[in-house]
Structures are given as structure tokens and as C-alpha cells.
Design a protein around this motif. Structure first.
Motif, short mmCIF file in Angstrom:
data_model
loop_
_atom_site.label_atom_id
_atom_site.label_comp_id
_atom_site.label_asym_id
_atom_site.label_seq_id
_atom_site.Cartn_x
_atom_site.Cartn_y
_atom_site.Cartn_z
N ILE A 64 8.37 -0.04 -2.87
CA ILE A 64 6.68 -0.11 -3.12
C ILE A 64 6.36 -1.50 -3.73
O ILE A 64 5.34 -2.10 -3.42
CB ILE A 64 6.65 0.96 -4.33
CG1 ILE A 64 6.68 2.37 -3.74
CG2 ILE A 64 5.20 0.69 -4.67
CD1 ILE A 64 6.57 3.43 -4.92
N ARG A 65 7.61 -2.10 -4.38
CA ARG A 65 7.28 -3.38 -5.02
C ARG A 65 6.96 -4.41 -3.69
O ARG A 65 6.14 -5.21 -3.87
CB ARG A 65 8.27 -3.89 -5.72
CG ARG A 65 8.17 -5.20 -6.43
CD ARG A 65 9.40 -5.80 -6.96
NE ARG A 65 10.50 -5.97 -5.94
CZ ARG A 65 11.70 -6.46 -6.51
NH1 ARG A 65 11.95 -6.65 -7.90
NH2 ARG A 65 12.49 -6.89 -5.52
N GLY B 162 3.86 -3.59 -1.68
CA GLY B 162 2.48 -4.00 -2.40
C GLY B 162 2.35 -5.44 -2.52
O GLY B 162 1.11 -6.00 -2.58
N ILE C 17 0.95 -7.08 0.57
CA ILE C 17 -0.38 -6.98 0.98
C ILE C 17 -1.05 -8.07 -0.20
O ILE C 17 -2.11 -8.51 0.36
CB ILE C 17 -0.90 -5.47 0.46
CG1 ILE C 17 -0.27 -4.56 1.46
CG2 ILE C 17 -2.22 -5.43 0.37
CD1 ILE C 17 -0.43 -3.12 1.16
N LEU C 18 -0.84 -7.96 -1.36
CA LEU C 18 -1.41 -8.98 -2.46
C LEU C 18 -1.33 -10.38 -2.04
O LEU C 18 -2.34 -11.06 -1.83
CB LEU C 18 -0.70 -8.51 -3.77
CG LEU C 18 -1.40 -7.29 -4.37
CD1 LEU C 18 -0.49 -7.43 -5.81
CD2 LEU C 18 -2.68 -7.17 -4.86
N ALA D 14 3.53 -1.19 -11.17
CA ALA D 14 2.56 -2.55 -11.40
C ALA D 14 3.11 -3.64 -11.61
O ALA D 14 2.71 -4.81 -11.28
CB ALA D 14 1.39 -1.79 -12.10
N THR E 248 5.08 -5.12 -9.09
CA THR E 248 4.60 -5.68 -7.86
C THR E 248 3.56 -6.75 -8.25
O THR E 248 3.80 -7.76 -7.60
CB THR E 248 3.64 -4.35 -7.38
OG1 THR E 248 4.43 -3.32 -7.03
CG2 THR E 248 3.05 -4.63 -6.23
N ILE E 249 2.88 -6.63 -9.20
CA ILE E 249 1.83 -7.69 -9.38
C ILE E 249 2.62 -8.95 -10.14
O ILE E 249 2.26 -10.24 -9.84
CB ILE E 249 0.57 -7.19 -10.35
CG1 ILE E 249 0.10 -6.01 -9.66
CG2 ILE E 249 -0.13 -8.09 -10.65
CD1 ILE E 249 -1.13 -5.32 -10.29
N THR F 14 4.74 -10.69 -7.12
CA THR F 14 3.58 -11.58 -6.70
C THR F 14 3.55 -13.00 -7.48
O THR F 14 3.60 -13.99 -6.82
CB THR F 14 2.26 -10.88 -6.87
OG1 THR F 14 2.35 -9.64 -6.07
CG2 THR F 14 1.22 -11.94 -6.20
#
Length: 302
Positions: free
Chosen positions: A45-46, A49, A52-53, A226, A229-230, A234
Motif C-alpha cells: 500500500i505504501r 500510494g 501515485i502521490l 498514512a 505513505t505520505i 513520499t
């Protein structure tokens, strides 16, 4: 080619400390949500996601991503090494314990130093700097070596996986630094690795028996994913690749020894995991080692 520096400065040291603290906290985040989302599924998922970011970020900035700059195969290679490292870490932990895993995984800075010796002539370390790396590694042994007993056959399998993971981790940094990716934007370098990882990690989850049907989106699990991922995949990764473009890879890698200590501190504060006096001794040794690796050396004129 971006302007490069031969030594770490105040900005890089602050950023590296924030990165290591963030990566240490990530270990706690994975543990907190492991009951609701299996670890390799979390990584899948990380990666997906964050891909995409970062892709959206590149589109918004209208930066060219598909020009013929010679980075394609280097990017795929870096992405495969990046994915291979995480797969081996997750599978290796099925056979060996976390303390042994940390010891073997943090052989990675030596891989970066040796790789730089052969493939990045401008970033060779001196004898004193190798002593600094060794001091930091001994600090890791002091902190996490209490479980370093004679291994069983299963432990040997896990240990071997973690050693190969450390080689893959170090090799990823060397591949980025020695080839055309050193001239590419940080977002492009990261996008290569995340996109390859987003394809490989779901396969690894399937092989390991982790299923997406068992996901439970509790508040803790959502917050953990979150964060990973964020913030981690990212923000911190793109800062890390920016640092790699500007500063010497072996000196950056030496700071990675701080990550497990931040993980232990976060585990103690959040999960009530034990913190021993040996940690203080170990952190001093790691600090001395990082200082020796990064101190400026005045050349002697004969």
C-alpha cells in the motif's frame, strides 16, 4: 549536474537526523498496525500510494519524466534492488529475531563505503573514516547483540537473507550515485523505485500468504499507513535522494546507524518496550563513529 559538496553541512545533518528519527518511528508504526494489516501488505500500500502521490507531484510541476536521459535501466535496477531489500527483510524476520536482523542489516554502510571505493573515486573514505564506521557498527552490536547467540539452522537462513538485504540496500545507493541517476531529479529517482516496488511487493505478499481480505481499517491502521505513505515513502525518501545527489554517499550512509536507536526510543515511549543502559554506551559509540566519518581532514603536505 547539481552542485555537489565534499562534506556534510548543518542543513544536511539536520535533515539526516529528521530522516533517521522518522524511519525509526516507522518501525513502531508497522508494529502498531500489524494486527490489522500484514507487514508486506502495508509495504504494498505504501509503495502504490506513494507512486501515485509522486506521479501527481511531477505532473503538477510539469517536469519532464520520459526524456531519453539514459536512466531507464539504471532506474529499474535501483528499483529491483530497493524491492529485493524489503522482501528479504520481511522474509528474513520469519526465521531470525529482530536484534540479529538489525545487526546484519546495518552492515549496509560498509557496502556503500566499499562500493564508493571502487565505483565512485571522488568519495573514497580514509582509514580514520573506516574506523568511524567500525565504531558505529560496534555500537549497534553493544545495543542489540544480547541475542547474538549461536544460531539455529533457521536463524542462519534468516541471517543470510538479512546480509543479502544489507548488500542490496548499500548497492542501491551506489547504483544511484555512480550512474546517470546522479544527474536525474530526486522525484524521478524515487518514482523508479516506488513503481517497481509497487509491482513486486503484492507478489511478495501473496507468496508469504498475506491476503488483502484480512485488512481491518481501524483508526490506528489508517494513521500508520498514512504516515508510511505520505511522510516516509513520499517526503523522507525524496529528501534522501536529494541528499544523495549533493553529498558523499558514504558520509550519508554513516548516519543510518542512528535509525535503530530512534526506533528503540520510540518503542520505549509508545510501546513500553525495554530500554537498557547499554543503549547509552552504544549511542556514544555511534556518535563518535559518525563524527570520525564526517570530520574534515586537513591534507598533509610533505
Amino acid at each position: 549536474m547539481p552542485h555537489t559538496k565534499s562534506h556534510l553541512d548543518g542543513l544536511s545533518i539536520i535533515l539526516l537526523t529528521v530522516l533517521c528519527a522518522s524511519w525509526g518511528l516507522q518501525q513502531v508504526a508497522i508494529k502498531l498496525s500489524a494486527a490489522d494489516i500484514a507487514p508486506i501488505v502495508q509495504s504494498s500500500i505504501r509503495s502504490g500510494g506513494a507512486t501515485i502521490l509522486i506521479g501527481l507531484w511531477v505532473l503538477l510541476r510539469r517536469k519532464p519524466m520520459f526524456e531519453k536521459d539514459g536512466t531507464l535501466w539504471w532506474g529499474i535496477a535501483a528499483g529491483l534492488l530497493f524491492s529485493f531489500e524489503f522482501v528479504l527483510v520481511y522474509f528474513g524476520l520469519e526465521y531470525t529475531n529482530a536484534s540479529r536482523a538489525i545487526i546484519f542489516l546495518y552492515m549496509s554502510p560498509f557496502v556503500v563505503a566499499l562500493g564508493s571505493q571502487f565505483f565512485i573515486p571522488t568519495e573514497k573514505l580514509t582509514r580514520l573514516q573506516y574506523i568511524g564506521l567500525t565504531s558505529s557498527f560496534i555500537g549497534i552490536l553493544v545495543a542489540f547483540g544480547e541475542s547474538f547467540t549461536f544460531p539455529s539452522q533457521d536463524m542462519l537462513i534468516g541471517d543470510f537473507m538479512l546480509i543479502v538485504a544489507a548488500i542490496a540496500w548499500g548497492a542501491t545507493t551506489v547504483v544511484i550515485k555512480m550512474g546517470p541517476l546522479a544527474k536525474a531529479s530526486s522525484s524521478k529517482t524515487l518514482l523508479y523505485q516506488l513503481s517497481v516496488s509497487a509491482l513486486i511487493m503484492p507478489i511478495a505478499a501473496w507468496i508469504s500468504g498475506e491476503t488483502w481480505a484480512d485488512i481491518h481499517f481501524t483508526p490506528v491502521a489508517v494513521a500508520s499507513v498514512a504516515y508510511q505513505t505520505i511522510w516516509i515513502a513520499t517526503f523522507t525518501f525524496i529528501v534522501w535522494f536529494w541528499l544523495i545527489r549533493i553529498y558523499p554517499a558514504p558520509k550519508l550512509a554513516s548516519f543510518s546507524f542512528l535509525t535503530p536507536f530512534f526506533g528503540v526510543l520510540a518503542g520505549g515511549l509508545i510501546l513500553d518496550e525495554p530500554m537498557t543502559p547499554a543503549l547509552l554506551i552504544a549511542m556514544v559509540m555511534v556518535g563518535v563513529g559518525i563524527y570520525l566519518v564526517n570530520r574534515k581532514h586537513t591534507p598533509v603536505v610533505v
